[in-house]
Scaffold this motif. Structure first.
Motif, PDB file in Angstrom:
ATOM      1  N   GLN A   1       7.524  44.459 -26.965  1.00 32.29           N
ATOM      2  CA  GLN A   1       8.510  44.147 -25.931  1.00 32.29           C
ATOM      3  C   GLN A   1       7.833  43.873 -24.587  1.00 32.29           C
ATOM      4  O   GLN A   1       8.239  42.959 -23.859  1.00 32.29           O
ATOM      5  CB  GLN A   1       9.522  45.284 -25.793  1.00 32.29           C
ATOM      6  CG  GLN A   1      10.638  44.993 -24.826  1.00 32.29           C
ATOM      7  CD  GLN A   1      11.462  43.778 -25.249  1.00 32.29           C
ATOM      8  OE1 GLN A   1      11.754  43.602 -26.430  1.00 32.29           O
ATOM      9  NE2 GLN A   1      11.826  42.947 -24.292  1.00 32.29           N
TER      10      GLN A   1
ATOM     11  N   LYS B   1       6.299  40.414 -24.651  1.00 29.08           N
ATOM     12  CA  LYS B   1       7.353  39.399 -24.513  1.00 29.08           C
ATOM     13  C   LYS B   1       7.822  39.291 -23.065  1.00 29.08           C
ATOM     14  O   LYS B   1       8.017  38.182 -22.543  1.00 29.08           O
ATOM     15  CB  LYS B   1       8.537  39.732 -25.417  1.00 29.08           C
ATOM     16  CG  LYS B   1       8.266  39.511 -26.887  1.00 29.08           C
ATOM     17  CD  LYS B   1       9.465  39.924 -27.720  1.00 29.08           C
ATOM     18  CE  LYS B   1       9.149  39.831 -29.211  1.00 29.08           C
ATOM     19  NZ  LYS B   1      10.265  40.308 -30.029  1.00 29.08           N
ATOM     20  N   ASP B   2       8.000  40.447 -22.398  1.00 26.65           N
ATOM     21  CA  ASP B   2       8.447  40.437 -21.001  1.00 26.65           C
ATOM     22  C   ASP B   2       7.410  39.778 -20.094  1.00 26.65           C
ATOM     23  O   ASP B   2       7.755  39.006 -19.188  1.00 26.65           O
ATOM     24  CB  ASP B   2       8.734  41.857 -20.516  1.00 26.65           C
ATOM     25  CG  ASP B   2       9.978  42.456 -21.172  1.00 26.65           C
ATOM     26  OD1 ASP B   2      10.771  41.689 -21.753  1.00 26.65           O
ATOM     27  OD2 ASP B   2      10.136  43.698 -21.090  1.00 26.65           O
TER      28      ASP B   2
ATOM     29  N   ILE C   1       5.129  37.524 -20.938  1.00 29.19           N
ATOM     30  CA  ILE C   1       5.110  36.077 -21.204  1.00 29.19           C
ATOM     31  C   ILE C   1       6.315  35.414 -20.554  1.00 29.19           C
ATOM     32  O   ILE C   1       6.199  34.338 -19.942  1.00 29.19           O
ATOM     33  CB  ILE C   1       5.052  35.804 -22.726  1.00 29.19           C
ATOM     34  CG1 ILE C   1       3.687  36.226 -23.265  1.00 29.19           C
ATOM     35  CG2 ILE C   1       5.318  34.339 -23.028  1.00 29.19           C
ATOM     36  CD1 ILE C   1       3.566  36.177 -24.774  1.00 29.19           C
ATOM     37  N   ALA C   2       7.484  36.039 -20.643  1.00 26.90           N
ATOM     38  CA  ALA C   2       8.691  35.475 -20.028  1.00 26.90           C
ATOM     39  C   ALA C   2       8.526  35.361 -18.519  1.00 26.90           C
ATOM     40  O   ALA C   2       8.912  34.348 -17.919  1.00 26.90           O
ATOM     41  CB  ALA C   2       9.902  36.328 -20.372  1.00 26.90           C
ATOM     42  N   LEU C   3       7.956  36.381 -17.893  1.00 25.29           N
ATOM     43  CA  LEU C   3       7.742  36.328 -16.439  1.00 25.29           C
ATOM     44  C   LEU C   3       6.738  35.241 -16.069  1.00 25.29           C
ATOM     45  O   LEU C   3       6.887  34.566 -15.046  1.00 25.29           O
ATOM     46  CB  LEU C   3       7.251  37.688 -15.927  1.00 25.29           C
ATOM     47  CG  LEU C   3       8.289  38.795 -15.840  1.00 25.29           C
ATOM     48  CD1 LEU C   3       7.620  40.128 -15.507  1.00 25.29           C
ATOM     49  CD2 LEU C   3       9.335  38.452 -14.798  1.00 25.29           C
TER      50      LEU C   3
ATOM     51  N   LEU D   1       6.145  32.462 -17.687  1.00 27.61           N
ATOM     52  CA  LEU D   1       6.667  31.126 -17.953  1.00 27.61           C
ATOM     53  C   LEU D   1       7.926  30.791 -17.156  1.00 27.61           C
ATOM     54  O   LEU D   1       8.320  29.626 -17.082  1.00 27.61           O
ATOM     55  CB  LEU D   1       6.950  30.968 -19.448  1.00 27.61           C
ATOM     56  CG  LEU D   1       5.721  31.070 -20.362  1.00 27.61           C
ATOM     57  CD1 LEU D   1       6.137  30.965 -21.815  1.00 27.61           C
ATOM     58  CD2 LEU D   1       4.686  30.024 -20.013  1.00 27.61           C
ATOM     59  N   ASP D   2       8.563  31.777 -16.589  1.00 30.11           N
ATOM     60  CA  ASP D   2       9.788  31.575 -15.823  1.00 30.11           C
ATOM     61  C   ASP D   2       9.414  31.260 -14.376  1.00 30.11           C
ATOM     62  O   ASP D   2       9.299  32.147 -13.528  1.00 30.11           O
ATOM     63  CB  ASP D   2      10.665  32.823 -15.898  1.00 30.11           C
ATOM     64  CG  ASP D   2      12.027  32.596 -15.287  1.00 30.11           C
ATOM     65  OD1 ASP D   2      12.450  31.425 -15.200  1.00 30.11           O
ATOM     66  OD2 ASP D   2      12.655  33.593 -14.907  1.00 30.11           O
TER      67      ASP D   2
ATOM     68  N   HIS E   1      10.064  29.545 -10.760  1.00 29.51           N
ATOM     69  CA  HIS E   1      11.079  29.094  -9.805  1.00 29.51           C
ATOM     70  C   HIS E   1      10.354  28.714  -8.522  1.00 29.51           C
ATOM     71  O   HIS E   1      10.089  29.570  -7.673  1.00 29.51           O
ATOM     72  CB  HIS E   1      12.090  30.201  -9.498  1.00 29.51           C
ATOM     73  CG  HIS E   1      12.857  30.655 -10.680  1.00 29.51           C
ATOM     74  ND1 HIS E   1      13.853  29.898 -11.251  1.00 29.51           N
ATOM     75  CD2 HIS E   1      12.782  31.789 -11.426  1.00 29.51           C
ATOM     76  CE1 HIS E   1      14.361  30.544 -12.286  1.00 29.51           C
ATOM     77  NE2 HIS E   1      13.723  31.703 -12.413  1.00 29.51           N
TER      78      HIS E   1
END
Length: 103
Positions: A74, A77-78, A80-82, A84-85, A87
């Motif tokens: 988990q 995953k978190d 990698i999400a941060l 790739l996200d 803004h």
């Protein structure tokens, strides 16, 4: 008038001096034994505390290892999400510098 110390008095003084030395030596040995007993009791306590600390540390490390294995996926995953996200935002200082005609 000359005062002479009698041979008997000199002998008594020497004997008293030797007795005092013997008493001092006996007291010194007694205090040394008391210190060694005190040291032995407290060194044993330190060894017990060291063993207890090692045991607690090992348990803590095992608990951390279990938490890592449970939450590892988990967390990856978190992360990698941060990463790739994205803004894109303009830095607030840009507007300040632009108002002063620096940029």
């Amino acid at each position: 008038m000359k005062h002479y110390i009698s041979a008997g008095r000199t002998k008594r003084l020497r004997q008293a001096k030797e007795e005092a030395r013997a008493e001092i030596e006996a007291y010194r040995l007694q205090r040394k034994r008391c210190y060694e007993e005190f040291e032995r009791r407290h060194v044993g306590t330190n060894e017990n505390a060291l063993a207890e600390t090692e045991m607690n540390t090992n348990l803590y490390v095992q608990n951390l290892a279990e938490v890592v294995t449970v939450r590892k996926d988990q967390i990856i995953k978190d992360l990698i999400a941060l990463a790739l996200d994205i803004h894109p935002q303009i830095n607030p200082n840009f507007f300040i510098l632009k108002s002063y005609n620096v940029i």
